[in-house]
Design a protein around this motif. Structure first.
Motif, PDB file in Angstrom:
ATOM      1  N   GLY A  19       6.899   4.317  -0.071  1.00  0.00           N
ATOM      2  CA  GLY A  19       6.210   5.283  -0.915  1.00  0.00           C
ATOM      3  C   GLY A  19       5.901   4.685  -2.272  1.00  0.00           C
ATOM      4  N   ILE A  20       4.681   4.888  -2.747  1.00  0.00           N
ATOM      5  CA  ILE A  20       4.272   4.365  -4.054  1.00  0.00           C
ATOM      6  C   ILE A  20       3.556   5.468  -4.821  1.00  0.00           C
ATOM      7  CG2 ILE A  20       2.087   3.444  -3.142  1.00  0.00           C
ATOM      8  CD1 ILE A  20       2.454   1.081  -5.131  1.00  0.00           C
ATOM      9  N   GLY A  21       3.901   5.629  -6.078  1.00  0.00           N
ATOM     10  CA  GLY A  21       3.302   6.668  -6.902  1.00  0.00           C
ATOM     11  C   GLY A  21       2.119   6.163  -7.697  1.00  0.00           C
ATOM     12  N   ALA A  22       1.558   7.048  -8.515  1.00  0.00           N
ATOM     13  CA  ALA A  22       0.412   6.664  -9.331  1.00  0.00           C
ATOM     14  C   ALA A  22       0.788   5.634 -10.384  1.00  0.00           C
ATOM     15  CB  ALA A  22      -0.179   7.906  -9.998  1.00  0.00           C
ATOM     16  N   ASP A  23       2.112   5.485 -10.659  1.00  0.00           N
ATOM     17  CA  ASP A  23       2.546   4.467 -11.610  1.00  0.00           C
ATOM     18  C   ASP A  23       2.548   3.078 -11.006  1.00  0.00           C
ATOM     19  OD1 ASP A  23       4.564   5.185  -9.904  1.00  0.00           O
ATOM     20  OD2 ASP A  23       6.124   5.327 -11.417  1.00  0.00           O
ATOM     21  N   GLY A  24       2.277   2.989  -9.697  1.00  0.00           N
ATOM     22  CA  GLY A  24       2.026   1.707  -9.070  1.00  0.00           C
ATOM     23  C   GLY A  24       3.222   0.797  -8.907  1.00  0.00           C
ATOM     24  N   TRP A  25       2.951  -0.499  -8.993  1.00  0.00           N
ATOM     25  CA  TRP A  25       3.955  -1.548  -8.745  1.00  0.00           C
ATOM     26  C   TRP A  25       5.169  -1.397  -9.656  1.00  0.00           C
ATOM     27  CZ3 TRP A  25       4.841  -4.689  -4.921  1.00  0.00           C
ATOM     28  CH2 TRP A  25       5.628  -5.835  -5.087  1.00  0.00           C
ATOM     29  N   GLY A  26       4.930  -1.031 -10.878  1.00  0.00           N
ATOM     30  CA  GLY A  26       6.032  -0.904 -11.838  1.00  0.00           C
ATOM     31  C   GLY A  26       6.986   0.221 -11.512  1.00  0.00           C
ATOM     32  N   GLY A  27       6.549   1.195 -10.717  1.00  0.00           N
ATOM     33  CA  GLY A  27       7.401   2.324 -10.384  1.00  0.00           C
ATOM     34  C   GLY A  27       8.246   2.117  -9.143  1.00  0.00           C
ATOM     35  N   LEU A  28       8.064   0.998  -8.431  1.00  0.00           N
ATOM     36  CA  LEU A  28       8.840   0.741  -7.218  1.00  0.00           C
ATOM     37  C   LEU A  28      10.233   0.233  -7.541  1.00  0.00           C
ATOM     38  CD1 LEU A  28       6.233  -1.025  -4.878  1.00  0.00           C
ATOM     39  CD2 LEU A  28       6.909   1.383  -4.912  1.00  0.00           C
ATOM     40  N   THR A  29      11.188   0.574  -6.696  1.00  0.00           N
ATOM     41  CA  THR A  29      12.543   0.047  -6.845  1.00  0.00           C
ATOM     42  C   THR A  29      12.569  -1.417  -6.429  1.00  0.00           C
ATOM     43  OG1 THR A  29      13.177   0.625  -4.587  1.00  0.00           O
ATOM     44  CG2 THR A  29      13.497   2.318  -6.280  1.00  0.00           C
ATOM     45  N   GLU A  30      13.643  -2.098  -6.764  1.00  0.00           N
ATOM     46  CA  GLU A  30      13.779  -3.506  -6.389  1.00  0.00           C
ATOM     47  C   GLU A  30      13.761  -3.651  -4.868  1.00  0.00           C
ATOM     48  OE1 GLU A  30      17.001  -7.176  -6.976  1.00  0.00           O
ATOM     49  OE2 GLU A  30      17.070  -5.405  -8.285  1.00  0.00           O
ATOM     50  N   GLN A  31      14.399  -2.704  -4.161  1.00  0.00           N
ATOM     51  CA  GLN A  31      14.417  -2.757  -2.700  1.00  0.00           C
ATOM     52  C   GLN A  31      13.011  -2.601  -2.128  1.00  0.00           C
ATOM     53  OE1 GLN A  31      16.218   0.593  -0.762  1.00  0.00           O
ATOM     54  NE2 GLN A  31      16.593  -0.504   1.170  1.00  0.00           N
ATOM     55  N   ALA A  32      12.244  -1.653  -2.655  1.00  0.00           N
ATOM     56  CA  ALA A  32      10.898  -1.422  -2.157  1.00  0.00           C
ATOM     57  C   ALA A  32       9.998  -2.623  -2.436  1.00  0.00           C
ATOM     58  CB  ALA A  32      10.318  -0.168  -2.802  1.00  0.00           C
ATOM     59  N   ARG A  33      10.123  -3.212  -3.613  1.00  0.00           N
ATOM     60  CA  ARG A  33       9.328  -4.407  -3.922  1.00  0.00           C
ATOM     61  C   ARG A  33       9.668  -5.541  -2.961  1.00  0.00           C
ATOM     62  NH1 ARG A  33       8.842  -5.510 -10.424  1.00  0.00           N
ATOM     63  NH2 ARG A  33       8.079  -3.444 -11.039  1.00  0.00           N
ATOM     64  N   GLY A  34      10.943  -5.685  -2.644  1.00  0.00           N
ATOM     65  CA  GLY A  34      11.357  -6.747  -1.730  1.00  0.00           C
ATOM     66  C   GLY A  34      10.729  -6.599  -0.364  1.00  0.00           C
ATOM     67  N   VAL A  35      10.654  -5.348   0.122  1.00  0.00           N
ATOM     68  CA  VAL A  35      10.040  -5.094   1.423  1.00  0.00           C
ATOM     69  C   VAL A  35       8.566  -5.474   1.398  1.00  0.00           C
ATOM     70  CG1 VAL A  35       9.344  -3.268   3.027  1.00  0.00           C
ATOM     71  CG2 VAL A  35      11.663  -3.296   2.102  1.00  0.00           C
ATOM     72  N   VAL A  36       7.874  -5.098   0.337  1.00  0.00           N
ATOM     73  CA  VAL A  36       6.447  -5.397   0.230  1.00  0.00           C
ATOM     74  C   VAL A  36       6.222  -6.904   0.096  1.00  0.00           C
ATOM     75  CG1 VAL A  36       4.359  -5.047  -1.149  1.00  0.00           C
ATOM     76  CG2 VAL A  36       5.924  -3.135  -0.742  1.00  0.00           C
ATOM     77  N   GLU A  37       7.038  -7.557  -0.722  1.00  0.00           N
ATOM     78  CA  GLU A  37       6.864  -9.001  -0.960  1.00  0.00           C
ATOM     79  C   GLU A  37       7.149  -9.834   0.283  1.00  0.00           C
ATOM     80  OE1 GLU A  37       7.987  -9.191  -5.733  1.00  0.00           O
ATOM     81  OE2 GLU A  37       9.564  -9.360  -4.207  1.00  0.00           O
ATOM     82  N   SER A  38       7.995  -9.345   1.168  1.00  0.00           N
ATOM     83  CA  SER A  38       8.345 -10.103   2.370  1.00  0.00           C
ATOM     84  C   SER A  38       7.384  -9.866   3.522  1.00  0.00           C
ATOM     85  CB  SER A  38       9.768  -9.750   2.821  1.00  0.00           C
ATOM     86  OG  SER A  38       9.835  -8.386   3.209  1.00  0.00           O
ATOM     87  N   ALA A  39       6.413  -8.983   3.355  1.00  0.00           N
ATOM     88  CA  ALA A  39       5.487  -8.652   4.438  1.00  0.00           C
ATOM     89  C   ALA A  39       4.388  -9.697   4.560  1.00  0.00           C
ATOM     90  CB  ALA A  39       4.874  -7.277   4.202  1.00  0.00           C
ATOM     91  N   ASP A  40       3.967  -9.925   5.809  1.00  0.00           N
ATOM     92  CA  ASP A  40       2.789 -10.757   6.061  1.00  0.00           C
ATOM     93  C   ASP A  40       1.512  -9.928   5.963  1.00  0.00           C
ATOM     94  OD1 ASP A  40       4.369 -13.044   6.741  1.00  0.00           O
ATOM     95  OD2 ASP A  40       4.725 -12.147   8.714  1.00  0.00           O
TER      96      ASP A  40
END
Length: 417
Positions: A19-40
Motif C-alpha cells: 500500500g502506498i499513499g499520496a505521500d509516495g516513496w517517503g511515506g513507505l516503511t522500511e519493510q515496504a521499501r525493501g519489498v519494492v526494491e527487491s522486485a524485478d
C-alpha cells in the motif's frame, strides 16, 4: 490452507501487495521499501508507479480490462520477483481483495499503509464505528442513496474530480440538500486541501482527482427518510400497478431472509420492489430481476437507480426459459415469484435451482395461480398463508373498512441435503 477459488493462474511464490499513499516513496516503511526494491517487476496503476523513483525495475501498468487480463500478466512474468502497488490499504475496496479472491490468502502478502479513509476520519474527528464507507470507484454514484439517513456520516471514495459535484446533486435530489459536505483532496500529500459546503449550495469546480467526499446527512424539511428495513411505501416505486404491495412485501422479505452477501432471483419482477428491498437490506446483497416486458424492465432499472441499488441486474425474458442460463451461472439463495406463477414449470424450476437450505416465496391473486401454489405445497411442503387487508376509507360522511384484494403466499425452505 486457504485455497484460491476459481483461480485462473498462480503467481510466482507469494505475491506482495504494498500500500502506498499520496505521500509516495517517503511515506513507505522500511519493510515496504525493501519489498519494492527487491522486485524485478513492479505492477500497479500509472499514478502509483510514478511515485516510485527506482529505475532498475520493470514497471508494468494494470491490464485493461483488469480482471480478465490478470492471468496473462502473471504468466508473462513467471519466474520473476513481482510486487504490486495499491492505494493505502489494498484490502479496502482495492486490488488486494481481487488478488486474494483469485489466488487465495496464502499466496498474497499485504503490506498496508494508512488508508484515505483513516486519514479522512482523522482530519474530521469521525470514529470508525459511526462512519459508513461507500465506494463509487468503477460504480454508479447512485449507490450513495442507499446509505443516506438522518444523522449518518458517510465517506464516499471518489472516482475522479467530478465526483463531489455528482454526490452533491444526488444528495440534494433525494431530500438531503441541507447535508454538509467536506471534500478532502490529496490526503497526506503536499497539495492536501479541504473544501466545505452544503449539498444544495455546492458550487466548487472540479478539483483533484484523488479525493474523499464526507457527508453529514441532514434531511430537508418535509422530506421522508427511506429505511433499509423492508416495507418501503408503495409510492417509493414507479409502477403500473404490477407491484407487490407494502405489507405483503414486508411479509415476503421476512420469509426470504436477506442474509448479507446472498443472491436473490425476483421472477416476474414487475416494478422490482422485492429485489430492490433485498439489496437495500445490506450493501453486499445481490439480486437478479427477471421480467419479460421491456417497459417494466426499464422501470425496474429506474427504480433501482433512484433507490440506491444500481447494481441490480435486470434480465429480460420469460420464466422458466430465462432461468436456465441464470442457474448455470450461480444458484440463488432465495427466489421470489411475483408474476407468472401459473406458467407451466416456473415454480418447479425455481425450487430446483435454489441452493439447499434456500428460501422460496411465491404470490398468487388468481384462482389459477392459487391452485399452482396449493399443488406446490402438496408436493414440496412449506407454508400457505392468506393475506386479507382492510384499510379505513371514507364511507359517505363516515369511515368504514375497505378490503383489498386477497393474496395467497406460499413459502418454503428447501431441504438441506
Amino acid at each position: 490452507m486457504c485455497q484460491p477459488p476459481n483461480s485462473a493462474a498462480t503467481p510466482p511464490g507469494v505475491l506482495s501487495v504494498v500500500g502506498i499513499g499520496a505521500d509516495g516513496w517517503g511515506g513507505l516503511t522500511e519493510q515496504a521499501r525493501g519489498v519494492v526494491e527487491s522486485a524485478d517487476v513492479l505492477v500497479g496503476g500509472e499514478r502509483h508507479l510514478d511515485l516510485v523513483p527506482l529505475t532498475d525495475v520493470v514497471k508494468v501498468p494494470w491490464p485493461r480490462p483488469l480482471r480478465p487480463g490478470l492471468a496473462a500478466l502473471f504468466e508473462e512474468h513467471a519466474g520473476r520477483r513481482l510486487a504490486v502497488l495499491a492505494s493505502g490499504d489494498p484490502l479496502l475496496s482495492g486490488i488486494g481483495t481481487t488478488l486474494v479472491e483469485l489466488f487465495g490468502s496464502d499466496a498474497v502478502r499485504v503490506l498496508p499503509t494508512v488508508s484515505s479513509v483513516t486519514l479522512a476520519r482523522a482530519r474530521l474527528g469521525w470514529s470508525a464505528e459511526r462512519t459508513e464507507v461507500v465506494s463509487v470507484v468503477g460504480r454508479s454514484v447512485r449507490a450513495v442513496a442507499r446509505a443516506l439517513a438522518p444523522g449518518r456520516r458517510l465517506l464516499v471514495l471518489s472516482a475522479d474530480g467530478a465526483t463531489p459535484a455528482a454526490v452533491a446533486d444526488l444528495v440534494t435530489a433525494v431530500g438531503y440538500g441541507r447535508s454538509r459536505l467536506h471534500v478532502l483532496e490529496n490526503l497526506a500529500a503536499e497539495g492536501e486541501r479541504r473544501l466545505d459546503g452544503t449539498a444544495a449550495g455546492w458550487e466548487h469546480p472540479p478539483g483533484a482527482a484523488l479525493n474523499v467526499v464526507a457527508v453529514e446527512c441532514l434531511l430537508d424539511e418535509g422530506a421522508t427518510p427511506m429505511s433499509t428495513v423492508p416495507g418501503l411505501p408503495d409510492d417509493a416505486f414507479e409502477h403500473d400497478g404490477q407491484l407487490t404491495k407494502r405489507d405483503a412485501r414486508a411479509s415476503c422479505l421476512a420469509r426470504l431472509v436477506p442474509v448479507p452477501g446472498q443472491l436473490l432471483w425476483d421472477v416476474g419482477s414487475g416494478s422490482g420492489s422485492v429485489a430492490i428491498e433485498w439489496m437495500r437490506a445490506h450493501p453486499d446483497n445481490r439480486a437478479v430481476a427477471v421480467e419479460p416486458r421491456d417497459d417494466r424492465a426499464d422501470r425496474i432499472g429506474r427504480n433501482a437507480e433512484r433507490l440506491g441499488v444500481p447494481g441490480l441486474r435486470v434480465v429480460r425474458g420469460h420464466a422458466p426459459d430465462a432461468l436456465a442460463e441464470l442457474a448455470a451461472e450461480a444458484a440463488p439463495d432465495a427466489v421470489f415469484v411475483g408474476g407468472g406463477v401459473s406458467a407451466p414449470g416456473v415454480v418447479d424450476a425455481c425450487v430446483e435451482a435454489a441452493v439447499p437450505g434456500g428460501r422460496l416465496v411465491a404470490h398468487a391473486v388468481t384462482l389459477e395461480a392459487e391452485a399452482v401454489l396449493a399443488d406446490a405445497r402438496a408436493r414440496h411442503g412449506g407454508e400457505l398463508l392468506r393475506h386479507r387487508l382492510e384499510r379505513a376509507a371514507p364511507l359517505g360522511a363516515m369511515t368504514g373498512w375497505e378490503p383489498a384484494r386477497g393474496l395467497t403466499q406460499w413459502s418454503l425452505v428447501k431441504e438441506n441435503g
